[in-house]
Design an enzyme around this catalytic site. Structure first.
Site, PDB file in Angstrom:
ATOM      1  N   HIS A   8       0.865  -1.199   0.000  1.00  0.00           N
ATOM      2  CA  HIS A   8       0.000   0.000   0.000  1.00  0.00           C
ATOM      3  C   HIS A   8       0.890   1.233   0.000  1.00  0.00           C
ATOM      4  O   HIS A   8       1.330   1.695   1.050  1.00  0.00           O
ATOM      5  CB  HIS A   8      -0.902  -0.036   1.246  1.00  0.00           C
ATOM      6  CG  HIS A   8      -1.888   1.092   1.329  1.00  0.00           C
ATOM      7  ND1 HIS A   8      -3.213   0.898   1.670  1.00  0.00           N
ATOM      8  CD2 HIS A   8      -1.764   2.433   1.129  1.00  0.00           C
ATOM      9  CE1 HIS A   8      -3.852   2.059   1.673  1.00  0.00           C
ATOM     10  NE2 HIS A   8      -2.981   3.012   1.353  1.00  0.00           N
ATOM     11  N   HIS A  10       1.265   4.953  -2.388  1.00  0.00           N
ATOM     12  CA  HIS A  10       0.819   5.798  -3.503  1.00  0.00           C
ATOM     13  C   HIS A  10       2.058   6.383  -4.166  1.00  0.00           C
ATOM     14  O   HIS A  10       2.851   7.065  -3.500  1.00  0.00           O
ATOM     15  CB  HIS A  10      -0.094   6.911  -2.988  1.00  0.00           C
ATOM     16  CG  HIS A  10      -1.289   6.373  -2.243  1.00  0.00           C
ATOM     17  ND1 HIS A  10      -2.463   6.043  -2.867  1.00  0.00           N
ATOM     18  CD2 HIS A  10      -1.467   6.070  -0.931  1.00  0.00           C
ATOM     19  CE1 HIS A  10      -3.316   5.573  -1.978  1.00  0.00           C
ATOM     20  NE2 HIS A  10      -2.739   5.572  -0.782  1.00  0.00           N
ATOM     21  N   HIS A 187      -9.521   1.507   0.319  1.00  0.00           N
ATOM     22  CA  HIS A 187      -9.345   2.225   1.584  1.00  0.00           C
ATOM     23  C   HIS A 187     -10.705   2.233   2.290  1.00  0.00           C
ATOM     24  O   HIS A 187     -11.666   2.796   1.763  1.00  0.00           O
ATOM     25  CB  HIS A 187      -8.957   3.685   1.327  1.00  0.00           C
ATOM     26  CG  HIS A 187      -7.560   3.892   0.845  1.00  0.00           C
ATOM     27  ND1 HIS A 187      -7.092   3.401  -0.343  1.00  0.00           N
ATOM     28  CD2 HIS A 187      -6.525   4.573   1.412  1.00  0.00           C
ATOM     29  CE1 HIS A 187      -5.824   3.764  -0.493  1.00  0.00           C
ATOM     30  NE2 HIS A 187      -5.451   4.475   0.553  1.00  0.00           N
ATOM     31  N   GLU A 190     -10.663   3.984   7.595  1.00  0.00           N
ATOM     32  CA  GLU A 190      -9.662   4.933   8.098  1.00  0.00           C
ATOM     33  C   GLU A 190     -10.415   6.118   8.712  1.00  0.00           C
ATOM     34  O   GLU A 190     -10.053   6.619   9.763  1.00  0.00           O
ATOM     35  CB  GLU A 190      -8.736   5.401   6.966  1.00  0.00           C
ATOM     36  CG  GLU A 190      -7.633   6.353   7.423  1.00  0.00           C
ATOM     37  CD  GLU A 190      -6.802   6.909   6.252  1.00  0.00           C
ATOM     38  OE1 GLU A 190      -7.209   6.716   5.093  1.00  0.00           O
ATOM     39  OE2 GLU A 190      -5.768   7.543   6.527  1.00  0.00           O
ATOM     40  N   ASP A 268       2.017   3.785   2.794  1.00  0.00           N
ATOM     41  CA  ASP A 268       0.998   4.747   2.362  1.00  0.00           C
ATOM     42  C   ASP A 268       1.605   5.878   1.503  1.00  0.00           C
ATOM     43  O   ASP A 268       1.640   5.761   0.290  1.00  0.00           O
ATOM     44  CB  ASP A 268       0.239   5.298   3.577  1.00  0.00           C
ATOM     45  CG  ASP A 268      -1.189   5.707   3.234  1.00  0.00           C
ATOM     46  OD1 ASP A 268      -1.596   5.536   2.074  1.00  0.00           O
ATOM     47  OD2 ASP A 268      -1.907   6.204   4.125  1.00  0.00           O
ATOM     48  N   ASP A 269       2.039   6.964   2.138  1.00  0.00           N
ATOM     49  CA  ASP A 269       2.675   8.088   1.422  1.00  0.00           C
ATOM     50  C   ASP A 269       3.992   8.384   2.132  1.00  0.00           C
ATOM     51  O   ASP A 269       4.081   9.345   2.904  1.00  0.00           O
ATOM     52  CB  ASP A 269       1.757   9.322   1.459  1.00  0.00           C
ATOM     53  CG  ASP A 269       0.446   9.073   0.737  1.00  0.00           C
ATOM     54  OD1 ASP A 269       0.452   8.979  -0.501  1.00  0.00           O
ATOM     55  OD2 ASP A 269      -0.585   8.945   1.426  1.00  0.00           O
TER      56      ASP A 269
HETATM   57 ZN   LIG Z   1      -3.515   5.058   1.109  1.00  0.00          ZN
END
Ligand SMILES: [Zn+2]
Length: 320
Positions: A8, A10, A187, A190, A268-269
């Site tokens: 996961h 981006h 997603h 969250e 994630d990021d």
């Molecule tokens: Zn994400």
């Protein structure tokens, strides 16, 4: 220790400071200031995160820019010891920028081939639909992805504002992706409640789910994750930065793992949350996972990958 993977992440969220400056120079865009006093301070709110995300990724203007971002991140990840990753990219975002998604994938393929040759690291792509752009647009995106059948794309996902629409409204889009053999993730949980987790698993046929935080302490959502063996893509640094959990110690990953929910450790990021897979492993230990449980999460990252079986067997034989 099982091989490191990241399921996961981006791709635009991996852009480094150096790349923001380089692409900014190339396109004549001033480099945005970061909080110099506390560069790793918490982003504190989703709005602030989105603001920063838009500003810092606005320098990615061409398919080649994205390939350059990819190359830099793949090199960094290979140095961190990663063997496998799936990066998320949105065809809708490409369209918004006037870019050809399949051309972006073609240019990215060259960088992916290079990193596989030089470091043996395998990279695949999850094409994502943006939830707040609505079910109709998601469906059209899924149809285009299914039609293009780009060899890099192994999965279909859902990102964006969780407060917009219900998961079941995207069932048609996910059915199209499933019909062409793509792995499915979204997603969920969250920002929204456990009801959305249960709904997404049943209506979208997910085998993985991003974040899933609201399943914590919710018996029905937890048993749904366990009975369907849905792997949760756990992103602890992201959850901390966005204030979704108070501390690593209070992150529900320990609870998930002890209840039998498969969990993969993801970034994630990473450029925005100052993280990496080794840092996520350290955070998972801080969250209370034993070494055996950390190993179980790393193995889950390989078992839940959207790769083919021969790749999976080869990855299971690799140790970090
Ligand atoms: Zn994400």
């Amino acid at each position: 220790m099982p091989a490191y993977s990241d399921l996961h992440v981006h791709l635009r969220g991996t852009i480094s400071e150096a790349m923001v400056a380089k692409l900014g120079d190339l396109h004549g865009i001033p480099t945005p200031e970061r909080d110099a006093a506390q560069p790793d301070s918490r982003l504190t709110s989703f709005e602030r995160f989105l603001d920063e995300y838009r500003t810092r990724t606005s320098c990615i203007r061409t398919a080649q820019d994205l390939a350059d971002v990819g190359r830099a991140f793949f090199e960094l990840s290979a140095a961190d010891g990663l063997s496998y990753m799936e990066v998320q990219l949105s065809p809708q975002h490409s369209e918004h920028l006037g870019l050809d998604f399949n051309l972006e994938l073609d240019l990215l393929s060259r960088e992916i081939d290079r990193i596989q040759e030089s470091h043996g690291m395998i990279v695949k792509v999850i094409a994502t639909a943006v939830r707040h752009l609505g079910p109709r647009s998601a469906f059209e995106t899924a149809v285009a992805v299914a039609k293009a059948k780009h060899p890099l794309v192994v999965g279909f996902g859902l990102t964006g504002n969780e407060m917009m629409y219900r998961p079941k409204e995207f069932a048609d889009a996910f059915a199209v992706a499933r019909d062409v053999g793509l792995g499915l993730t979204a997603h969920v949980g969250e920002w929204t409640g456990p009801d959305q987790i249960i709904e997404a698993i049943s209506s979208l046929n997910l085998s993985r789910l991003g974040h899933g935080l609201s399943a914590a302490k919710h018996e029905e959502a937890l048993s749904c994750l366990v009975s369907h063996q849905v792997t949760v893509e756990v992103c602890i640094a992201s959850n901390l930065a966005l204030g979704r959990v108070e501390s690593a110690e209070s992150h529900p990953v320990k609870d998930f793992v002890s209840k039998g929910v498969p969990c993969a450790l993801c970034t994630d990021d990473p450029a925005f949350f100052f993280t990496s897979v080794p840092k996520e492993i350290a955070l998972a230990r801080q969250a209370g996972l034993s070494e055996t449980e950390v190993d179980r999460c790393l193995a889950a990252g390989i078992l839940a990958a959207f790769c083919d079986d021969s790749t999976r067997s080869a990855l299971l034989a690799v140790t970090a």
